[in-house]
Design a protein around this motif. Structure first.
Motif, PDB file in Angstrom:
ATOM      1  N   TRP A 265      98.108  79.917   3.828  1.00 49.35           N
ATOM      2  CA  TRP A 265      99.277  80.271   2.345  1.00 49.35           C
ATOM      3  C   TRP A 265      98.670  79.348   1.084  1.00 49.35           C
ATOM      4  CZ3 TRP A 265     104.713  82.272   2.581  1.00 49.35           C
ATOM      5  CH2 TRP A 265     104.436  83.122   3.281  1.00 49.35           C
ATOM      6  N   THR A 266      99.241  79.104   0.253  1.00 46.23           N
ATOM      7  CA  THR A 266      99.070  78.004  -0.673  1.00 46.23           C
ATOM      8  C   THR A 266     100.943  78.215  -0.922  1.00 46.23           C
ATOM      9  OG1 THR A 266      98.639  77.600  -3.108  1.00 46.23           O
ATOM     10  CG2 THR A 266      99.832  79.921  -2.819  1.00 46.23           C
ATOM     11  N   ILE A 267     101.451  76.112  -0.698  1.00 44.80           N
ATOM     12  CA  ILE A 267     102.451  76.181  -0.903  1.00 44.80           C
ATOM     13  C   ILE A 267     102.715  74.585  -1.289  1.00 44.80           C
ATOM     14  CG2 ILE A 267     104.543  74.754   0.665  1.00 44.80           C
ATOM     15  CD1 ILE A 267     102.589  76.971   3.415  1.00 44.80           C
ATOM     16  N   VAL A 268     103.589  74.929  -2.240  1.00 45.37           N
ATOM     17  CA  VAL A 268     104.019  73.842  -3.101  1.00 45.37           C
ATOM     18  C   VAL A 268     105.056  73.080  -2.703  1.00 45.37           C
ATOM     19  CG1 VAL A 268     104.095  72.981  -5.671  1.00 45.37           C
ATOM     20  CG2 VAL A 268     102.445  75.044  -5.168  1.00 45.37           C
ATOM     21  N   THR A 269     105.352  71.770  -2.959  1.00 44.84           N
ATOM     22  CA  THR A 269     106.944  71.363  -2.561  1.00 44.84           C
ATOM     23  C   THR A 269     106.585  70.456  -3.303  1.00 44.84           C
ATOM     24  OG1 THR A 269     106.285  71.647   0.177  1.00 44.84           O
ATOM     25  CG2 THR A 269     107.944  70.043  -0.452  1.00 44.84           C
ATOM     26  N   TRP A 270     108.047  69.528  -3.838  1.00 42.02           N
ATOM     27  CA  TRP A 270     108.290  68.196  -4.990  1.00 42.02           C
ATOM     28  C   TRP A 270     109.784  67.579  -3.268  1.00 42.02           C
ATOM     29  CZ3 TRP A 270     112.619  68.405  -8.773  1.00 42.02           C
ATOM     30  CH2 TRP A 270     112.271  67.157  -8.766  1.00 42.02           C
ATOM     31  N   THR A 271     110.692  66.301  -3.682  1.00 36.42           N
ATOM     32  CA  THR A 271     110.980  66.095  -2.933  1.00 36.42           C
ATOM     33  C   THR A 271     111.819  65.804  -4.025  1.00 36.42           C
ATOM     34  OG1 THR A 271     110.119  64.512  -2.509  1.00 36.42           O
ATOM     35  CG2 THR A 271     109.918  65.565  -1.335  1.00 36.42           C
ATOM     36  N   THR A 272     113.386  65.612  -3.861  1.00 37.77           N
ATOM     37  CA  THR A 272     114.180  64.793  -4.641  1.00 37.77           C
ATOM     38  C   THR A 272     115.091  64.740  -4.061  1.00 37.77           C
ATOM     39  OG1 THR A 272     115.262  65.433  -7.248  1.00 37.77           O
ATOM     40  CG2 THR A 272     115.365  67.077  -5.882  1.00 37.77           C
ATOM     41  N   ASP A 273     116.714  63.756  -5.224  1.00 40.75           N
ATOM     42  CA  ASP A 273     117.063  63.473  -4.162  1.00 40.75           C
ATOM     43  C   ASP A 273     118.812  64.266  -4.658  1.00 40.75           C
ATOM     44  OD1 ASP A 273     118.347  63.270  -7.107  1.00 40.75           O
ATOM     45  OD2 ASP A 273     118.612  60.455  -7.053  1.00 40.75           O
ATOM     46  N   ARG A 274     118.291  64.964  -5.266  1.00 44.41           N
ATOM     47  CA  ARG A 274     119.615  66.261  -5.234  1.00 44.41           C
ATOM     48  C   ARG A 274     119.053  68.168  -5.767  1.00 44.41           C
ATOM     49  NH1 ARG A 274     119.216  63.847  -9.684  1.00 44.41           N
ATOM     50  NH2 ARG A 274     118.784  64.556 -12.045  1.00 44.41           N
ATOM     51  N   ILE A 275     119.761  68.487  -5.334  1.00 45.05           N
ATOM     52  CA  ILE A 275     119.916  70.432  -5.569  1.00 45.05           C
ATOM     53  C   ILE A 275     119.618  69.947  -7.171  1.00 45.05           C
ATOM     54  CG2 ILE A 275     120.239  72.830  -4.644  1.00 45.05           C
ATOM     55  CD1 ILE A 275     120.995  71.574  -2.142  1.00 45.05           C
ATOM     56  N   LEU A 276     118.738  70.412  -7.516  1.00 45.20           N
ATOM     57  CA  LEU A 276     118.643  70.912  -9.414  1.00 45.20           C
ATOM     58  C   LEU A 276     119.348  72.578  -9.352  1.00 45.20           C
ATOM     59  CD1 LEU A 276     115.623  68.877 -10.087  1.00 45.20           C
ATOM     60  CD2 LEU A 276     117.949  68.459  -9.929  1.00 45.20           C
ATOM     61  N   LYS A 277     120.300  72.669 -10.817  1.00 44.04           N
ATOM     62  CA  LYS A 277     120.430  74.021 -10.998  1.00 44.04           C
ATOM     63  C   LYS A 277     120.222  73.809 -12.503  1.00 44.04           C
ATOM     64  CE  LYS A 277     123.950  73.631  -7.466  1.00 44.04           C
ATOM     65  NZ  LYS A 277     125.270  73.881  -7.353  1.00 44.04           N
ATOM     66  N   PRO A 278     118.922  74.114 -12.799  1.00 49.00           N
ATOM     67  CA  PRO A 278     118.609  74.371 -14.358  1.00 49.00           C
ATOM     68  C   PRO A 278     119.256  75.439 -15.537  1.00 49.00           C
ATOM     69  CG  PRO A 278     116.544  73.846 -13.026  1.00 49.00           C
ATOM     70  CD  PRO A 278     118.113  74.365 -12.089  1.00 49.00           C
ATOM     71  N   GLN A 279     120.281  74.471 -16.159  1.00 46.72           N
ATOM     72  CA  GLN A 279     120.695  75.623 -16.993  1.00 46.72           C
ATOM     73  C   GLN A 279     120.066  77.067 -17.979  1.00 46.72           C
ATOM     74  OE1 GLN A 279     123.339  74.159 -19.991  1.00 46.72           O
ATOM     75  NE2 GLN A 279     124.354  75.848 -20.645  1.00 46.72           N
ATOM     76  N   GLY A 280     120.156  78.107 -17.832  1.00 46.98           N
ATOM     77  CA  GLY A 280     119.595  79.472 -18.044  1.00 46.98           C
ATOM     78  C   GLY A 280     118.408  79.398 -17.377  1.00 46.98           C
TER      79      GLY A 280
END
Length: 497
Positions: A265-280
């Motif tokens: 598998w190829t798996i791309v992962t990133w971590t952040t302090d909140r769930i992002l919900k980009p507009q559009g």
């Protein structure tokens, strides 16, 4: 000397590894767990046999390392995600365990999607609907094995089952259970609304308490100590979903880095302090709870990576000695993106259309083996770039990619990743990200390291930096655009499998 035991529970191979507090590997023992496929599309394993294999690898790794049970300060896990390991009221398997690659619930998932359940459930579970989810498999069991469904009292994932066998305590580890579609990722708890949506209300009381990756669940039981040769009372900790284990081994302690795993598998992962919900942006990103407090991880993946190259080499280069080194030499001698050959790396599945299959396009009589191999490498990178583009929409481009997996041994391939992504790449040489990651969780849980950030700095390997070649950007952009056009065109044709 103090050591930490990391148990890696894959879909086909189980490993146990011993590591010290600096991440040095003392020994690893592994054994294949031959699955059961009673029907096309099914992927199961005998759960009791799985436990015996785990116990056997523990005994072997301790013996091979030449350490005493007293020197092992903690035990933890990395395991494949999703799947279903169901136990009855006596703690015995209701049926074979079901691995996440199982496809039996496809008709149920298609029906849910037709009814719009994917969109309805997403704001709760933050998952795409998938056949390997516990929720899909429980729905299948309810419809097809009602007696087994009624007998189920404990719904577990792979490492939760092995942890139970080691301790006698039921628990669900957060980085894995948060991807089950039974767990509200934002609220950080099971959500009755999801059980109702998927028609499995009866299972609401069958999920165990949720524990953190570094949380001590219990001490090793006397029975398990006898079976494994370890010391009764040895602390046993939560563990990881294998995607998170790889991210931890890549040192993802803050949002500065994106982890790319290249394997089957190829798996791309990133971590952040909140769930992002980009507009559009309506793409259904897959989110989960990370191992660090108040952090989330988002990941993308598909089986479109190095497994495709392994098939090509096995099929066409079987007689060539040192074939991977020879392939690297051939590719290094060619101009970047120098041909119109496109390889679609969809031998196992596609990430650009359910019915897309693998193939080579654009061959001519002037092309030789080197050009074809270059196209195979490029196609795998282009497919990986599909996932990376989605994650970069969230993370921004001011990041460094940290790559792990077998292909990191190939310098020209890693340069290709940097050039196509147009981002700097740190190559992290981690041989056993499952075992090492699990050992890191045990080291944090035992208090040897004060948190995952400190543990990553102490136990993870350093990376070798590769800068992208700006001169190659135009050629790769043009060829990647052609790759996407080809995939889009072929996805309109009937399935060719």
């Amino acid at each position: 000397m103090t050591y930490f035991l990391g148990i890696d529970i894959g879909g086909t191979v189980i490993k146990s590894g011993l590591y010290d507090a600096e991440g040095h590997e003392k020994a690893v023992a592994s054994e294949v767990d031959n699955g059961v496929a009673a029907h096309v599309g099914w992927s199961e394993r005998d759960m009791n046999a799985m436990w015996r294999i785990v116990a056997g690898t523990i005994r072997r790794v301790v013996a091979e390392a030449g350490v005493s049970a007293d020197e092992i300060a903690g035990i933890s896990f990395s395991a494949h995600g999703k799947g279903l390991y169901a136990l009855d009221a006596d703690g015995e398997p209701v049926r074979n365990g079901i691995i996440s690659s199982d496809n039996r619930s496809l008709s149920i998932v298609k029906d849910w999607k037709a009814k719009g359940l994917d969109a309805a459930s997403y704001p709760y579970g933050y998952q795409q609907l998938w056949t390997g989810h516990p929720v899909s498999l429980l729905a299948w069991m309810k419809a097809n094995e009602p007696d087994n469904y009624r007998r189920t009292r404990h719904v577990l994932m792979a490492h939760d089952f092995i942890r139970y066998k080691l301790t006698g305590v039921f628990a669900a580890e957060v980085t894995n259970i948060s991807g089950s579609n039974l767990y509200n990722v934002e609220k950080g708890a099971y959500d009755p609304a999801l059980f109702r949506m998927f028609g499995i209300d009866e299972m609401e009381g069958c999920l165990p308490p949720v524990v953190g990756s570094e949380e001590r669940v219990a001490g090793l039981s006397a029975k398990a100590a006898e079976e494994t040769g370890l010391k009764a009372g040895t602390p046993v900790f939560g563990g990881f979903f294998d995607v998170v284990s790889a991210a931890v081994c890549a040192g993802l302690a803050d949002p500065s880095f994106v982890n790319v795993v290249m394997g089957t598998w190829t798996i791309v992962t990133w971590t952040t302090d909140r769930i992002l919900k980009p507009q559009g942006d309506n793409w259904p990103y897959i989110w989960g709870r990370y191992c660090m407090p108040d952090r989330y991880f988002v990941h993308e993946g598909s089986p479109t990576s190095a497994g495709n190259l392994e098939w090509f080499v096995r099929t066409f280069l079987g007689g060539m000695s040192d074939c991977y080194r020879q392939a690297d030499l051939m590719i290094s001698a060619l101009p970047k993106a120098g041909t119109g050959i496109q390889f679609l790396p969809y031998l196992f599945a596609s990430n650009l259309g359910d019915d897309l299959t693998a193939g080579l396009h654009g061959l001519a009589n002037a092309h030789g083996l080197g050009q074809v191999l270059q196209a195979v490498y490029e196609g795998i990178c282009f497919s990986q770039h599909v996932h990376l583009e989605r994650i970069v929409k969230l993370s921004g481009r001011d990041k460094t990619l940290r790559l792990t997996g077998g292909p990191t041994r190939s310098k020209p391939w890693m340069q290709m990743v940097a050039d196509i992504s147009e981002m700097p790449v740190e190559v992290m040489h981690v041989e056993q990200s499952g075992c090492l990651g699990a050992a890191i969780a045990a080291a944090v849980g035992s208090g040897v390291h004060k948190g995952f950030k400190e543990a990553m700095a102490a136990m993870c390997p350093s990376g070798a930096l590769i800068e992208p070649d700006a001169g190659s950007f135009p050629a790769y952009r043009e060829k990647y655009a052609a790759f996407r056009r080809l995939a889009d065109t072929l996805s309109t044709l009937p399935a060719g499998r």
